[in-house]
Design an enzyme around this catalytic site. Structure first.
Site, PDB file in Angstrom:
ATOM      1  N   HIS A 133      -3.993  15.826 -11.611  1.00  0.00           N
ATOM      2  CA  HIS A 133      -2.934  15.651 -12.388  1.00  0.00           C
ATOM      3  C   HIS A 133      -1.822  16.525 -11.787  1.00  0.00           C
ATOM      4  O   HIS A 133      -2.303  17.623 -11.197  1.00  0.00           O
ATOM      5  CB  HIS A 133      -2.965  15.818 -13.846  1.00  0.00           C
ATOM      6  CG  HIS A 133      -4.070  16.995 -14.332  1.00  0.00           C
ATOM      7  ND1 HIS A 133      -4.176  17.221 -15.596  1.00  0.00           N
ATOM      8  CD2 HIS A 133      -4.443  17.894 -13.530  1.00  0.00           C
ATOM      9  CE1 HIS A 133      -5.062  18.387 -15.616  1.00  0.00           C
ATOM     10  NE2 HIS A 133      -5.168  18.555 -14.499  1.00  0.00           N
ATOM     11  N   GLN A 143       2.730  11.600 -10.712  1.00  0.00           N
ATOM     12  CA  GLN A 143       3.153  12.016 -12.255  1.00  0.00           C
ATOM     13  C   GLN A 143       4.409  12.904 -11.873  1.00  0.00           C
ATOM     14  O   GLN A 143       4.913  13.475 -11.166  1.00  0.00           O
ATOM     15  CB  GLN A 143       1.991  12.666 -12.680  1.00  0.00           C
ATOM     16  CG  GLN A 143       0.889  11.936 -13.084  1.00  0.00           C
ATOM     17  CD  GLN A 143      -0.112  12.749 -13.744  1.00  0.00           C
ATOM     18  OE1 GLN A 143      -0.284  14.109 -13.598  1.00  0.00           O
ATOM     19  NE2 GLN A 143      -1.058  11.990 -14.747  1.00  0.00           N
ATOM     20  N   ALA A 145       4.715  21.253 -22.885  1.00  0.00           N
ATOM     21  CA  ALA A 145       4.396  20.628 -21.758  1.00  0.00           C
ATOM     22  C   ALA A 145       4.476  19.067 -21.749  1.00  0.00           C
ATOM     23  O   ALA A 145       4.104  18.690 -22.953  1.00  0.00           O
ATOM     24  CB  ALA A 145       3.116  21.177 -20.984  1.00  0.00           C
ATOM     25  N   TRP A 172     -11.009  13.420 -16.285  1.00  0.00           N
ATOM     26  CA  TRP A 172     -10.432  13.055 -14.860  1.00  0.00           C
ATOM     27  C   TRP A 172     -11.454  12.857 -13.772  1.00  0.00           C
ATOM     28  O   TRP A 172     -12.150  13.639 -13.566  1.00  0.00           O
ATOM     29  CB  TRP A 172      -9.546  14.327 -14.502  1.00  0.00           C
ATOM     30  CG  TRP A 172      -8.480  14.509 -15.340  1.00  0.00           C
ATOM     31  CD1 TRP A 172      -7.367  13.884 -15.339  1.00  0.00           C
ATOM     32  CD2 TRP A 172      -8.501  15.201 -16.805  1.00  0.00           C
ATOM     33  NE1 TRP A 172      -6.424  14.348 -16.288  1.00  0.00           N
ATOM     34  CE2 TRP A 172      -7.118  14.863 -17.162  1.00  0.00           C
ATOM     35  CE3 TRP A 172      -9.422  15.946 -17.237  1.00  0.00           C
ATOM     36  CZ2 TRP A 172      -6.564  15.340 -18.332  1.00  0.00           C
ATOM     37  CZ3 TRP A 172      -8.750  16.781 -18.431  1.00  0.00           C
ATOM     38  CH2 TRP A 172      -7.497  16.504 -19.052  1.00  0.00           C
ATOM     39  N   ARG A 185      -7.480   9.993  -8.448  1.00  0.00           N
ATOM     40  CA  ARG A 185      -8.458   9.792  -9.508  1.00  0.00           C
ATOM     41  C   ARG A 185      -9.417   9.026  -8.915  1.00  0.00           C
ATOM     42  O   ARG A 185      -9.230   7.788  -8.005  1.00  0.00           O
ATOM     43  CB  ARG A 185      -7.852   9.211 -10.678  1.00  0.00           C
ATOM     44  CG  ARG A 185      -7.067  10.307 -11.067  1.00  0.00           C
ATOM     45  CD  ARG A 185      -6.555   9.986 -12.674  1.00  0.00           C
ATOM     46  NE  ARG A 185      -5.692  10.981 -13.065  1.00  0.00           N
ATOM     47  CZ  ARG A 185      -5.257  11.189 -14.171  1.00  0.00           C
ATOM     48  NH1 ARG A 185      -5.224   9.917 -15.085  1.00  0.00           N
ATOM     49  NH2 ARG A 185      -4.351  11.871 -14.452  1.00  0.00           N
ATOM     50  N   VAL A 200      -2.978  21.674 -24.368  1.00  0.00           N
ATOM     51  CA  VAL A 200      -1.907  21.770 -25.674  1.00  0.00           C
ATOM     52  C   VAL A 200      -2.553  21.666 -26.731  1.00  0.00           C
ATOM     53  O   VAL A 200      -3.727  21.222 -27.127  1.00  0.00           O
ATOM     54  CB  VAL A 200      -0.975  20.251 -25.314  1.00  0.00           C
ATOM     55  CG1 VAL A 200      -0.134  20.729 -24.095  1.00  0.00           C
ATOM     56  CG2 VAL A 200      -1.819  19.172 -25.200  1.00  0.00           C
TER      57      VAL A 200
HETATM   58  N1  DAH Z   1      -2.421  16.021 -17.135  1.00  0.00           N
HETATM   59  C1  DAH Z   1      -2.451  15.106 -18.127  1.00  0.00           C
HETATM   60  C2  DAH Z   1      -3.190  13.881 -17.490  1.00  0.00           C
HETATM   61  O1  DAH Z   1      -3.084  13.607 -16.370  1.00  0.00           O
HETATM   62  C3  DAH Z   1      -1.123  14.217 -18.738  1.00  0.00           C
HETATM   63  C4  DAH Z   1      -0.645  15.358 -19.626  1.00  0.00           C
HETATM   64  C5  DAH Z   1      -0.739  15.384 -20.912  1.00  0.00           C
HETATM   65  C6  DAH Z   1       0.255  16.658 -19.156  1.00  0.00           C
HETATM   66  C7  DAH Z   1      -0.562  16.468 -21.882  1.00  0.00           C
HETATM   67  C8  DAH Z   1       0.735  17.391 -20.184  1.00  0.00           C
HETATM   68  C9  DAH Z   1       0.399  17.477 -21.316  1.00  0.00           C
HETATM   69  O2  DAH Z   1       1.576  18.381 -19.587  1.00  0.00           O
HETATM   70  O3  DAH Z   1       0.998  18.402 -22.127  1.00  0.00           O
HETATM   71  O4  DAH Z   1      -3.725  12.970 -18.134  1.00  0.00           O
END
Ligand code: DAH
Length: 347
Positions: free
Chosen positions: A174, A214, A311, A158, A200, A257
Protein backbone atom coordinates in the site's frame (compact mmCIF):
# COMPACT_ATOMS: atom_id res chain seq x y z
CA UNK A 1 27.15 0.78 -106.16
CA UNK A 2 28.66 4.27 -105.98
CA UNK A 3 29.58 5.85 -102.68
CA UNK A 4 26.58 8.13 -103.10
CA UNK A 5 24.26 5.14 -103.44
CA UNK A 6 25.80 3.60 -100.33
CA UNK A 7 25.19 6.84 -98.40
CA UNK A 8 21.61 7.14 -99.60
CA UNK A 9 20.92 3.53 -98.78
CA UNK A 10 22.39 4.01 -95.29
CA UNK A 11 20.31 7.17 -94.77
CA UNK A 12 17.14 5.35 -95.69
CA UNK A 13 17.76 2.40 -93.40
CA UNK A 14 19.03 4.50 -90.54
CA UNK A 15 16.10 6.91 -90.70
CA UNK A 16 13.61 4.07 -90.88
CA UNK A 17 15.14 2.15 -87.95
CA UNK A 18 15.39 5.23 -85.81
CA UNK A 19 11.74 6.05 -86.43
CA UNK A 20 10.87 2.50 -85.36
CA UNK A 21 13.05 2.50 -82.25
CA UNK A 22 10.56 2.83 -79.40
CA UNK A 23 12.77 2.45 -76.32
CA UNK A 24 15.93 3.86 -74.95
CA UNK A 25 17.66 0.49 -75.40
CA UNK A 26 16.70 0.46 -79.05
CA UNK A 27 18.03 3.91 -79.88
CA UNK A 28 21.25 3.13 -78.04
CA UNK A 29 21.61 -0.03 -80.15
CA UNK A 30 20.86 2.10 -83.22
CA UNK A 31 23.55 4.57 -82.33
CA UNK A 32 26.04 1.76 -81.87
CA UNK A 33 25.05 0.28 -85.27
CA UNK A 34 25.50 3.49 -87.26
CA UNK A 35 27.55 6.04 -85.35
CA UNK A 36 29.52 3.99 -82.81
CA UNK A 37 33.26 3.20 -83.24
CA UNK A 38 32.33 0.08 -85.17
CA UNK A 39 29.17 1.58 -86.64
CA UNK A 40 28.38 1.39 -90.35
CA UNK A 41 28.88 5.10 -91.04
CA UNK A 42 32.09 5.28 -89.00
CA UNK A 43 33.54 2.37 -90.93
CA UNK A 44 32.41 3.95 -94.21
CA UNK A 45 34.18 7.21 -93.38
CA UNK A 46 37.27 5.31 -92.34
CA UNK A 47 37.37 3.57 -95.70
CA UNK A 48 37.27 6.86 -97.68
CA UNK A 49 41.00 6.67 -98.27
CA UNK A 50 40.60 3.44 -100.15
CA UNK A 51 38.11 4.94 -102.63
CA UNK A 52 39.15 6.02 -106.08
CA UNK A 53 40.52 9.58 -105.88
CA UNK A 54 37.71 11.14 -107.92
CA UNK A 55 34.99 9.67 -105.64
CA UNK A 56 36.60 10.74 -102.41
CA UNK A 57 35.37 14.42 -102.22
CA UNK A 58 31.69 13.60 -102.82
CA UNK A 59 31.85 10.53 -100.60
CA UNK A 60 33.58 12.52 -97.88
CA UNK A 61 31.12 15.41 -98.01
CA UNK A 62 28.13 13.09 -98.26
CA UNK A 63 29.37 10.85 -95.45
CA UNK A 64 30.07 13.76 -93.10
CA UNK A 65 26.74 15.38 -93.90
CA UNK A 66 25.03 12.09 -93.10
CA UNK A 67 26.94 11.88 -89.84
CA UNK A 68 25.68 15.33 -88.82
CA UNK A 69 22.19 14.47 -89.96
CA UNK A 70 22.07 11.16 -88.08
CA UNK A 71 23.62 12.63 -84.94
CA UNK A 72 20.98 15.37 -84.89
CA UNK A 73 18.22 12.87 -85.59
CA UNK A 74 19.48 10.68 -82.76
CA UNK A 75 19.62 13.60 -80.34
CA UNK A 76 16.10 14.63 -81.21
CA UNK A 77 14.79 11.08 -80.86
CA UNK A 78 16.62 10.59 -77.58
CA UNK A 79 15.21 13.84 -76.17
CA UNK A 80 11.73 12.83 -77.25
CA UNK A 81 12.03 9.44 -75.57
CA UNK A 82 13.32 10.93 -72.34
CA UNK A 83 10.50 13.44 -72.33
CA UNK A 84 8.03 10.63 -72.98
CA UNK A 85 9.44 8.63 -70.08
CA UNK A 86 9.10 11.59 -67.82
CA UNK A 87 5.57 12.23 -68.90
CA UNK A 88 4.66 8.63 -68.28
CA UNK A 89 6.28 8.66 -64.86
CA UNK A 90 4.50 11.87 -63.98
CA UNK A 91 1.24 10.29 -65.01
CA UNK A 92 1.66 7.01 -63.13
CA UNK A 93 3.64 8.12 -60.08
CA UNK A 94 1.47 11.16 -59.52
CA UNK A 95 0.82 12.11 -55.90
CA UNK A 96 -2.43 13.90 -55.31
CA UNK A 97 -1.25 16.65 -53.02
CA UNK A 98 -4.83 17.76 -52.39
CA UNK A 99 -5.67 14.52 -50.53
CA UNK A 100 -5.92 14.97 -46.78
CA UNK A 101 -2.80 13.73 -44.94
CA UNK A 102 -2.71 10.89 -42.45
CA UNK A 103 -2.46 12.51 -39.06
CA UNK A 104 0.20 11.03 -36.75
CA UNK A 105 -1.33 9.15 -33.84
CA UNK A 106 -0.88 11.25 -30.74
CA UNK A 107 -0.22 9.58 -27.43
CA UNK A 108 -2.29 10.46 -24.40
CA UNK A 109 -1.88 10.14 -20.67
CA UNK A 110 -2.98 6.76 -19.25
CA UNK A 111 -6.32 6.93 -17.43
CA UNK A 112 -4.52 6.13 -14.17
CA UNK A 113 -2.07 8.99 -14.74
CA UNK A 114 -4.96 11.28 -15.58
CA UNK A 115 -6.71 10.37 -12.33
CA UNK A 116 -3.51 10.89 -10.34
CA UNK A 117 -3.05 14.34 -11.92
CA UNK A 118 -6.64 15.24 -11.21
CA UNK A 119 -6.45 14.12 -7.58
CA UNK A 120 -3.15 15.93 -7.07
CA UNK A 121 -4.79 19.11 -8.29
CA UNK A 122 -7.85 18.69 -6.09
CA UNK A 123 -5.71 18.03 -3.03
CA UNK A 124 -3.30 20.84 -3.90
CA UNK A 125 -6.23 23.24 -3.61
CA UNK A 126 -6.93 21.75 -0.18
CA UNK A 127 -3.33 22.40 0.86
CA UNK A 128 -1.81 18.97 0.25
CA UNK A 129 1.59 18.51 -1.34
CA UNK A 130 2.12 15.53 -3.68
CA UNK A 131 5.13 13.35 -2.82
CA UNK A 132 6.37 9.98 -4.08
CA UNK A 133 7.91 7.02 -2.31
CA UNK A 134 9.77 3.81 -3.12
CA UNK A 135 7.89 0.81 -4.51
CA UNK A 136 10.47 -1.55 -3.06
CA UNK A 137 10.01 -0.89 0.63
CA UNK A 138 11.24 -2.21 3.93
CA UNK A 139 8.90 -4.28 6.09
CA UNK A 140 9.69 -1.68 8.74
CA UNK A 141 7.82 1.13 6.91
CA UNK A 142 5.31 -1.12 5.15
CA UNK A 143 4.23 -2.80 8.41
CA UNK A 144 6.02 -2.06 11.69
CA UNK A 145 5.71 1.73 11.72
CA UNK A 146 2.06 1.32 10.78
CA UNK A 147 1.30 -0.60 13.94
CA UNK A 148 1.36 -3.96 12.18
CA UNK A 149 3.97 -5.88 14.18
CA UNK A 150 5.57 -9.12 13.03
CA UNK A 151 3.40 -12.12 13.82
CA UNK A 152 0.36 -9.87 14.07
CA UNK A 153 -2.47 -11.50 12.14
CA UNK A 154 -3.22 -8.16 10.48
CA UNK A 155 -0.14 -8.66 8.33
CA UNK A 156 -2.01 -11.43 6.53
CA UNK A 157 -4.54 -8.90 5.24
CA UNK A 158 -1.90 -7.76 2.77
CA UNK A 159 -0.73 -10.67 0.63
CA UNK A 160 2.82 -9.59 0.24
CA UNK A 161 5.50 -10.07 -2.39
CA UNK A 162 8.72 -10.49 -0.41
CA UNK A 163 11.87 -9.44 -2.20
CA UNK A 164 14.39 -11.09 0.14
CA UNK A 165 14.29 -14.32 2.12
CA UNK A 166 14.24 -13.09 5.72
CA UNK A 167 11.25 -10.98 4.65
CA UNK A 168 12.71 -7.56 5.45
CA UNK A 169 12.21 -6.10 1.95
CA UNK A 170 8.84 -6.11 0.21
CA UNK A 171 7.06 -4.66 -2.78
CA UNK A 172 4.93 -2.15 -0.90
CA UNK A 173 1.43 -3.50 -0.40
CA UNK A 174 0.00 0.00 0.00
CA UNK A 175 1.09 3.63 -0.16
CA UNK A 176 0.74 3.94 3.63
CA UNK A 177 4.47 3.36 4.35
CA UNK A 178 5.08 6.92 3.14
CA UNK A 179 3.20 8.11 6.23
CA UNK A 180 6.15 7.06 8.39
CA UNK A 181 8.79 8.29 5.95
CA UNK A 182 7.20 11.74 5.62
CA UNK A 183 6.58 12.20 9.34
CA UNK A 184 10.12 11.15 10.22
CA UNK A 185 11.50 13.79 7.92
CA UNK A 186 9.23 16.71 8.77
CA UNK A 187 7.60 18.34 11.73
CA UNK A 188 3.86 19.09 11.81
CA UNK A 189 1.91 20.53 10.17
CA UNK A 190 2.01 17.72 7.62
CA UNK A 191 -0.30 17.62 4.62
CA UNK A 192 0.70 15.24 1.84
CA UNK A 193 -0.83 12.94 -0.73
CA UNK A 194 1.19 10.02 -2.13
CA UNK A 195 0.13 8.48 -5.43
CA UNK A 196 1.84 5.34 -6.66
CA UNK A 197 1.94 1.69 -7.48
CA UNK A 198 1.35 -1.02 -4.93
CA UNK A 199 1.66 -4.80 -5.25
CA UNK A 200 -0.27 -7.70 -3.86
CA UNK A 201 0.20 -11.43 -4.14
CA UNK A 202 -3.27 -12.12 -5.46
CA UNK A 203 -4.99 -14.10 -8.17
CA UNK A 204 -6.32 -11.77 -10.85
CA UNK A 205 -9.97 -11.37 -11.65
CA UNK A 206 -12.29 -8.57 -12.71
CA UNK A 207 -11.86 -6.81 -9.37
CA UNK A 208 -8.36 -7.94 -8.30
CA UNK A 209 -4.99 -7.05 -9.74
CA UNK A 210 -1.57 -7.86 -8.34
CA UNK A 211 -0.45 -4.34 -9.22
CA UNK A 212 -2.63 -1.32 -8.71
CA UNK A 213 -2.38 2.36 -7.82
CA UNK A 214 -3.33 4.05 -4.61
CA UNK A 215 -3.34 7.58 -3.35
CA UNK A 216 -2.46 7.98 0.29
CA UNK A 217 -3.40 11.08 2.23
CA UNK A 218 -2.00 12.28 5.54
CA UNK A 219 -2.66 15.39 7.58
CA UNK A 220 -1.12 15.90 11.03
CA UNK A 221 -1.30 19.00 13.17
CA UNK A 222 -2.60 20.20 16.48
CA UNK A 223 -6.32 19.60 16.91
CA UNK A 224 -7.04 17.75 13.70
CA UNK A 225 -10.36 15.97 14.07
CA UNK A 226 -12.59 13.51 12.32
CA UNK A 227 -14.55 16.50 10.98
CA UNK A 228 -11.45 17.55 9.01
CA UNK A 229 -11.22 14.06 7.53
CA UNK A 230 -14.88 14.02 6.54
CA UNK A 231 -14.73 17.50 5.09
CA UNK A 232 -11.60 16.74 3.06
CA UNK A 233 -12.90 13.50 1.61
CA UNK A 234 -16.36 14.88 0.92
CA UNK A 235 -14.87 17.81 -0.94
CA UNK A 236 -12.73 15.44 -2.99
CA UNK A 237 -15.71 13.20 -3.79
CA UNK A 238 -17.71 16.21 -4.98
CA UNK A 239 -14.87 17.49 -7.11
CA UNK A 240 -14.60 14.07 -8.73
CA UNK A 241 -18.21 13.01 -8.98
CA UNK A 242 -20.25 16.19 -8.86
CA UNK A 243 -21.31 18.77 -6.30
CA UNK A 244 -24.57 16.94 -5.50
CA UNK A 245 -22.77 13.89 -4.13
CA UNK A 246 -23.26 12.65 -0.56
CA UNK A 247 -20.63 10.68 1.34
CA UNK A 248 -20.93 7.90 3.87
CA UNK A 249 -18.46 6.93 6.60
CA UNK A 250 -18.74 3.61 8.40
CA UNK A 251 -16.62 1.96 11.06
CA UNK A 252 -13.86 -0.26 9.75
CA UNK A 253 -10.57 -1.60 11.04
CA UNK A 254 -7.08 -0.72 9.91
CA UNK A 255 -4.21 -1.18 12.38
CA UNK A 256 -2.76 2.29 11.72
CA UNK A 257 -5.91 4.31 12.44
CA UNK A 258 -8.25 4.62 15.40
CA UNK A 259 -11.08 5.01 14.78
CA UNK A 260 -10.98 3.61 11.25
CA UNK A 261 -13.64 4.02 8.59
CA UNK A 262 -14.47 3.03 5.11
CA UNK A 263 -16.00 5.76 3.06
CA UNK A 264 -18.31 5.76 0.10
CA UNK A 265 -20.01 8.23 -2.21
CA UNK A 266 -23.57 7.84 -3.42
CA UNK A 267 -23.60 6.45 -6.93
CA UNK A 268 -23.53 9.26 -9.48
CA UNK A 269 -24.86 6.96 -12.19
CA UNK A 270 -28.18 6.07 -10.51
CA UNK A 271 -28.28 8.81 -7.88
CA UNK A 272 -28.37 6.19 -5.14
CA UNK A 273 -31.29 4.16 -6.46
CA UNK A 274 -29.09 1.16 -7.27
CA UNK A 275 -27.62 0.16 -10.62
CA UNK A 276 -25.05 -2.08 -12.29
CA UNK A 277 -22.10 0.17 -11.39
CA UNK A 278 -22.91 0.32 -7.65
CA UNK A 279 -24.15 -3.27 -7.77
CA UNK A 280 -27.57 -2.21 -6.57
CA UNK A 281 -26.36 -0.72 -3.28
CA UNK A 282 -26.54 2.95 -4.29
CA UNK A 283 -23.05 3.50 -2.81
CA UNK A 284 -19.56 3.33 -4.25
CA UNK A 285 -16.77 2.41 -1.82
CA UNK A 286 -13.86 4.79 -2.31
CA UNK A 287 -11.35 3.63 0.26
CA UNK A 288 -10.26 3.42 3.88
CA UNK A 289 -9.46 6.21 6.30
CA UNK A 290 -9.27 7.13 9.93
CA UNK A 291 -7.51 9.08 12.67
CA UNK A 292 -3.80 8.28 12.78
CA UNK A 293 -3.19 5.71 15.53
CA UNK A 294 -1.20 7.03 18.53
CA UNK A 295 1.23 4.13 18.05
CA UNK A 296 2.05 5.40 14.57
CA UNK A 297 2.63 8.94 15.83
CA UNK A 298 4.85 7.57 18.58
CA UNK A 299 6.82 5.40 16.13
CA UNK A 300 7.92 8.51 14.21
CA UNK A 301 8.60 10.57 17.32
CA UNK A 302 5.43 12.70 17.36
CA UNK A 303 3.75 13.25 20.71
CA UNK A 304 0.16 11.92 20.42
CA UNK A 305 -0.88 14.18 23.27
CA UNK A 306 0.07 17.23 21.20
CA UNK A 307 -0.64 16.14 17.65
CA UNK A 308 -3.41 14.32 15.92
CA UNK A 309 -4.02 13.53 12.30
CA UNK A 310 -6.07 11.74 9.74
CA UNK A 311 -5.04 9.40 6.96
CA UNK A 312 -6.82 7.87 4.00
CA UNK A 313 -6.10 5.53 1.12
CA UNK A 314 -7.86 5.54 -2.24
CA UNK A 315 -7.71 3.01 -5.05
CA UNK A 316 -6.97 4.98 -8.22
CA UNK A 317 -8.24 2.35 -10.67
CA UNK A 318 -11.36 2.02 -8.53
CA UNK A 319 -12.12 5.71 -8.81
CA UNK A 320 -11.82 5.62 -12.60
CA UNK A 321 -13.93 2.46 -12.74
CA UNK A 322 -16.62 4.12 -10.68
CA UNK A 323 -16.63 7.31 -12.65
CA UNK A 324 -16.43 5.80 -16.13
CA UNK A 325 -18.30 2.56 -15.55
CA UNK A 326 -15.31 0.28 -16.24
CA UNK A 327 -16.17 -3.18 -14.94
CA UNK A 328 -12.82 -4.98 -15.17
CA UNK A 329 -9.75 -3.70 -13.34
CA UNK A 330 -7.49 -5.77 -15.63
CA UNK A 331 -8.26 -3.36 -18.48
CA UNK A 332 -5.90 -0.76 -16.98
CA UNK A 333 -2.71 -2.78 -17.35
CA UNK A 334 -3.98 -4.77 -20.34
CA UNK A 335 -2.50 -2.38 -22.91
CA UNK A 336 -5.49 -2.61 -25.23
CA UNK A 337 -5.38 0.66 -27.15
CA UNK A 338 -9.10 0.46 -27.87
CA UNK A 339 -9.71 0.71 -24.13
CA UNK A 340 -7.05 3.34 -23.48
CA UNK A 341 -8.04 5.62 -26.38
CA UNK A 342 -11.46 6.16 -24.85
CA UNK A 343 -9.72 8.18 -22.17
CA UNK A 344 -7.52 10.16 -24.57
CA UNK A 345 -8.13 13.86 -24.44
CA UNK A 346 -6.38 16.81 -25.94
CA UNK A 347 -3.30 17.79 -23.97
N1 DAH B 1 -3.48 1.11 3.32
C1 DAH B 1 -4.83 0.59 3.27
C2 DAH B 1 -4.92 -0.52 2.26
O1 DAH B 1 -4.16 -0.55 1.36
C3 DAH B 1 -5.81 1.69 2.92
C4 DAH B 1 -5.91 2.66 4.01
C5 DAH B 1 -6.86 2.53 5.00
C6 DAH B 1 -5.05 3.75 4.07
C7 DAH B 1 -6.99 3.42 6.00
C8 DAH B 1 -5.15 4.66 5.10
C9 DAH B 1 -6.13 4.48 6.06
O2 DAH B 1 -4.35 5.71 5.19
O3 DAH B 1 -6.25 5.41 7.09
O4 DAH B 1 -5.77 -1.35 2.38
Amino acid sequence: MTAEDTINDMRMRATKHLAEAGSREEIIAWERAFLGPKGELTLFLRRLASLPVDERPTAGRGGNALKTELTEAWNARHAALVAGDLEQRLATDAVDVTLPGRPPILGAAHPVSQMIDELSEIFALLGFQTVFGPEVETAHYNFDVLNIPKDHPARDVWDTFYVDLPGEIVLRTHTSPMQGRVMEQTQPPVRVVVPGRVYRYEAQDASHEWMLHQLEGLAVDRAITMADLKGTLSEMARQLFGSERRTRFRCDFFPFVEPGVDFAVDCAICGGAGCRVCKGSGWLEMGGAGMVHPNVLRAVGYDPDVYSGFAFGLGIERLTMMRSGVDDVRAFAGNDLRFLRQFARAA
